[in-house]
Design a protein around this motif. Structure first.
Motif, PDB file in Angstrom:
ATOM      1  N   ARG B  67       0.947  -1.605  -0.157  1.00 24.37           N
ATOM      2  CA  ARG B  67       0.424  -0.053  -0.299  1.00 24.37           C
ATOM      3  C   ARG B  67       1.044   0.988   0.153  1.00 24.37           C
ATOM      4  N   PHE B  70       2.358   3.107  -3.231  1.00 24.05           N
ATOM      5  CA  PHE B  70       0.859   3.794  -4.038  1.00 24.05           C
ATOM      6  C   PHE B  70       1.874   5.352  -3.661  1.00 24.05           C
ATOM      7  N   LEU B 153       2.128  -3.882  -7.567  1.00 23.58           N
ATOM      8  CA  LEU B 153       1.087  -3.295  -7.253  1.00 23.58           C
ATOM      9  C   LEU B 153      -0.553  -4.079  -7.955  1.00 23.58           C
ATOM     10  N   GLY B 154      -0.345  -4.543  -8.731  1.00 24.77           N
ATOM     11  CA  GLY B 154      -1.151  -4.972  -9.286  1.00 24.77           C
ATOM     12  C   GLY B 154      -2.556  -4.160 -10.415  1.00 24.77           C
ATOM     13  N   ILE B 155      -1.830  -2.812 -10.381  1.00 25.36           N
ATOM     14  CA  ILE B 155      -2.625  -1.957 -11.375  1.00 25.36           C
ATOM     15  C   ILE B 155      -3.411  -2.482 -12.766  1.00 25.36           C
ATOM     16  N   ALA B 395      -9.901  -6.848 -14.519  1.00 18.48           N
ATOM     17  CA  ALA B 395      -8.934  -5.039 -14.080  1.00 18.48           C
ATOM     18  C   ALA B 395      -8.577  -4.393 -15.335  1.00 18.48           C
ATOM     19  N   GLY B 398     -12.030  -2.582 -16.236  1.00 19.53           N
ATOM     20  CA  GLY B 398     -11.528  -1.620 -15.141  1.00 19.53           C
ATOM     21  C   GLY B 398     -10.963  -0.820 -15.477  1.00 19.53           C
ATOM     22  N   THR B 402     -12.234   3.335 -17.207  1.00 20.56           N
ATOM     23  CA  THR B 402     -12.137   4.007 -16.090  1.00 20.56           C
ATOM     24  C   THR B 402     -10.672   5.065 -16.657  1.00 20.56           C
ATOM     25  N   MET B 405     -13.418   7.523 -18.815  1.00 24.98           N
ATOM     26  CA  MET B 405     -14.401   8.148 -17.725  1.00 24.98           C
ATOM     27  C   MET B 405     -13.726   9.315 -17.854  1.00 24.98           C
ATOM     28  N   PHE B 469      -4.569   4.776 -11.947  1.00 20.34           N
ATOM     29  CA  PHE B 469      -5.229   4.321 -11.141  1.00 20.34           C
ATOM     30  C   PHE B 469      -4.691   4.444  -9.685  1.00 20.34           C
ATOM     31  N   LEU B 472      -5.499   7.253  -8.835  1.00 22.46           N
ATOM     32  CA  LEU B 472      -7.009   7.535  -8.530  1.00 22.46           C
ATOM     33  C   LEU B 472      -7.435   7.035  -6.732  1.00 22.46           C
ATOM     34  N   VAL B 473      -6.372   5.490  -6.416  1.00 20.76           N
ATOM     35  CA  VAL B 473      -5.935   5.118  -5.361  1.00 20.76           C
ATOM     36  C   VAL B 473      -6.163   6.375  -4.120  1.00 20.76           C
ATOM     37  N   THR B 476      -9.201   7.598  -2.939  1.00 17.92           N
ATOM     38  CA  THR B 476     -10.669   7.609  -1.948  1.00 17.92           C
ATOM     39  C   THR B 476     -10.653   6.902  -0.229  1.00 17.92           C
ATOM     40  N   TYR B 478     -11.301   4.802   1.213  1.00 13.55           N
ATOM     41  CA  TYR B 478     -10.934   3.394   1.546  1.00 13.55           C
ATOM     42  C   TYR B 478      -9.474   3.027   1.564  1.00 13.55           C
ATOM     43  N   PHE B 479      -9.143   4.235   0.470  1.00 13.21           N
ATOM     44  CA  PHE B 479      -6.715   4.175   0.955  1.00 13.21           C
ATOM     45  C   PHE B 479      -6.437   4.174   2.408  1.00 13.21           C
TER      46      PHE B 479
END
Ligand SMILES: [K+]
Ligand SMILES: [K+]
Lengths: 482, 482
Positions: B67, B70, B153-155, B395, B398, B402, B405, B469, B472-473, B476, B478-479
């Motif tokens: 984490r 990022f 990170l799995g982006i 992924a 997504g 994204t 958008m 991402f 972007l994370v 959030t 959430y992060f």
């Protein structure tokens, strides 16, 4: 593939379609407008043509498989649109080329509402009536397609709405057979049409205009017998009535069915798609109002009405106009066109990608972010209280990406035909989303385009109306393999 | 979050970055161009600033979690870009506002290559050199980011390239530790730069131009010390050399690594992404050539060189130009801008969505069609001989949605700032895809835009460079939750 049975059904459909030439003939009689002969002639041509197709296969009644469904649906819209173009070719009031006639008929039956005709107000009532009726019939077809057939075919995640799927629509078991479903929904469709027509009439439209506009409102079609569209009436109350009925017609008809059966409004507000639909409409309306007021285009109350009316009209993909929104300030024209990509709710008469899919796209986007933060977490995508299967999510992604790719390919094709970027962007969007009016050269009508472009755009309308995949699978060798 | 350790690393990075002010100071000395003081001053400012940040936390050495990655990556690019803008602010040759300086530095370090400077040819060599060096350093950073960090990170499906993942890259076990990976890849990066620079020099560039352009070629940056970009040299051989090295720099650097280690070209041709990359480049080149010849813009051999050069330059997102492609006929300008959305291969210095993701989007699209025809069939998505997990496919979807958008939101923001549709479309595409030049007002440079727009576009460059991402994370809640 059950070709014999499909041919029989097609023949029957054409014969039934020939009957739709009778009402415009009657209108011609009433108004003595000289348009009758085109419809009478088309009636005979179509019924004979249908009979010739039907008769040799009249005994073919094998069971249709799901795969045959794709072919039937595509043939239904293509052949009826081609038949529907005959009166435009035959009428002697204005000269319409083959490309013009095909474009206008596809635009009618797919409920797109783009027109190649200018000077509508001078046309015979029978022809004007016929255009409106095409949209109303198209709208009927879409309801059955969207509620009964697409979930069965599983297009773009619409298996979500399969009556037997445990899911948010669980207690939404419509009469299982397509025929039963269709009948129930048509009563709602008819009811909405009558309510809309009466409201228009009470608000001051002539009976003819009220009927004509009720047809194209409930079908989310957008055709009007006037060049100025709804702007012709210059009436805030008519614009608000139109907004209400466009909004209602953009709702999933299965929800209407539940509301009517239970005599309660709760099914609306329990539905995640309906809630997102309202949130989107309110947000876009507020953005329009803010920008219009900032640029001093209207005073507050007029600005509010124009914002509501145009937001609902474009977002539901109806395409009515009461002012030239393509000349609105700043980013509003582009924002509105982009809004039409989201479109209305699934299983409504509206076009575009559909709100439910946009909702699922957003939920999956957030899931990806959660997965980045917690790579080992398990996150379900939920609609209301039910989780959505990965298969549905994947189908929605596939739908979205294919939609975007097709949009870009069509836009490049138009530009290769000499169309400028803004016109190409908006014309393809307006046709693929079954919206109607665009920006630039196609802000008012599509008459200035060349024939080839009109055919491409007719194809785009059909693609959009059939949720792209229904048409697309027919182009894959895979579909035709045994 | 290990804030103390992150602060320590950041301080160290800034101190290391201060060293990059030394080469431009030397260039200023050699050419006696009066640009030296800005770099010497920046050197002292940065090293002191870095030390102030580093010193209090010098003992913080806790293990970083995924984490934290990022935050480190975003801070790395943001803070170094801000530091990198200081010489532009301090130099006294031309007046650059804060927005201009920030834009230019972000454009450099993200290897976007959009510029706000016009009249490059009259600037001191030291400043010109500094811009090119920014891109070269940015390219280095990206290689490490893309090969070692993003898969971790799995982006957007990049877990596909995790060294320990069994998959198409199985025998591609790079030295496991990031440091080792980085070193191996930097040798390749350096080798490519030297080969490119020597080729340019042999083809007739001055040593300064050869060095400068080799930096921005291998970094897929696109900066040039000349307003006319590669067009300044008016040389087909230079354009072809540039095409070759842009093409090579757009390839996954892990592939280069394998090719070098095994002394065999087979790893290239076994790689599904590389094959699709070539097919795309050849197809777009042929389309360009056909249209250019049809419109009589060039004779065959000149048209071929221009088509190859511009296709490779835009598709890899380098952004070099040798003619004004924004004025090319028909749909070519829009097609080329759209091509930059596909971009180059993953783990290269190129931008855009990346070829591997486009390949997976197409494969999933075909799978959806197969599923429609055979609803009960099980269809795997394969790359080469290995099947791709559903998690990766999701992924990638997504990521794509994204990306689209964000593109639309940024475009609307620009239009709200009074930018016309074509300029807004191309400016956002050119910055988000790290391409550089656009159409309309930004076909040549970005100096005509207002400050707010320049900041939005700088943000867009960072978004694109960090595969959206990563940035972007951080937005959030959430992060940030424990
Ligand atoms: K419409
Ligand atoms: K670039």
């Amino acid at each position: 593939m059950q070709f014999a049975t499909i041919t029989r059904i097609l023949g029957l459909l054409i014969m039934v379609f020939s009957l739709t030439m009778i009402p415009p003939s009657i209108v011609a009689l009433i108004y003595q407008d000289g348009g009758g002969s085109a419809f009478v002639l088309t009636f005979f041509l179509t019924i004979i043509f249908g009979f010739i197709i039907y008769f040799p296969k009249r005994r073919a009644k094998s069971e249709l498989k799901v795969r045959d469904g794709f072919l039937v649906v595509v043939l239904f819209w293509t052949v009826l649109s081609l038949m529907g173009s005959v009166p435009f070719l035959l009428m002697n009031t204005i000269e319409m080329s083959l490309a013009d006639s095909v474009f206008e008929a596809f635009s009618g039956l797919t409920t797109t509402g783009a027109t190649v005709i200018s000077g509508l107000d001078t046309l015979p009532h029978s022809i004007l009536y016929y255009r409106q009726q095409l949209q109303w019939l198209g709208g009927m077809g879409i309801i059955v397609l969207a509620v009964a057939i697409l979930p069965m075919l599983g297009i773009g995640g619409m298996q979500l709405y399969r009556a037997e799927t445990p899911g948010p629509m669980k207690d939404n078991k419509l009469t299982p057979r397509i025929a039963g479903t269709a009948k129930a929904l048509w009563y709602i469709y008819l009811g909405l049409t009558i309510a809309c027509g009466v409201s228009y009439w009470l608000a001051g439209m002539t009976p003819f205009d009220a009927l004509a506009h009720s047809f194209s409102t409930v079908a989310i079609g957008g055709f009007s017998p006037h060049d100025a569209s709804i702007g012709y009436f210059d009436s805030a109350s008519i614009e608000l009535i139109a907004s209400l009925f466009m909004l209602l017609s953009g709702v999933n008809f299965s929800l209407h069915f539940m509301v009517v059966r239970r005599l309660s409004l709760t099914p609306y507000f329990k539905d995640p798609e309906f809630r997102s639909y309202l949130v989107m409409l309110v947000s876009i309306t507020l953005i329009c109002l803010t920008v219009l007021l900032a640029y001093n285009r209207f005073d507050f109350s007029e600005g509010l009405v124009k914002s509501i009316f145009h937001t609902v009209s474009i977002a539901t993909t109806t395409g009515f106009a009461s002012s030239d929104f393509s000349a609105w300030p700043s980013f509003l024209p582009v924002l509105l066109i982009l809004t039409s990509f989201a479109g209305a709710c699934a299983a409504s008469t509206g076009g575009g990608i559909k709100i439910i899919r946009i909702v699922l796209l957003f939920k999956q986007g957030f899931r990806e972010i959660k997965r980045l933060v917690h790579p080992t977490g398990v996150f379900l995508i939920k609609l209301g209280k039910t989780s959505v299967s990965d298969r549905v999510v994947q189908a929605v992604w596939g739908f979205f990406a294919t939609y975007v790719m097709l949009f870009l390919i069509l836009m490049i094709l138009l530009m290769a035909n000499g169309i400028d970027q803004i016109t190409a962007f908006s014309a393809v969007a307006a046709c693929l989303n079954n919206l109607g009016p665009g920006l630039g050269e196609v802000a008012v009508n599509y008459s200035g385009l060349n024939d080839f472009t009109k055919y491409i755009l007719s194809f785009a309308m059909l693609l959009g109306r059939l949720e792209i995949f229904t048409l697309l699978v027919l182009f894959t060798p895979y579909f035709w393999r045994r």
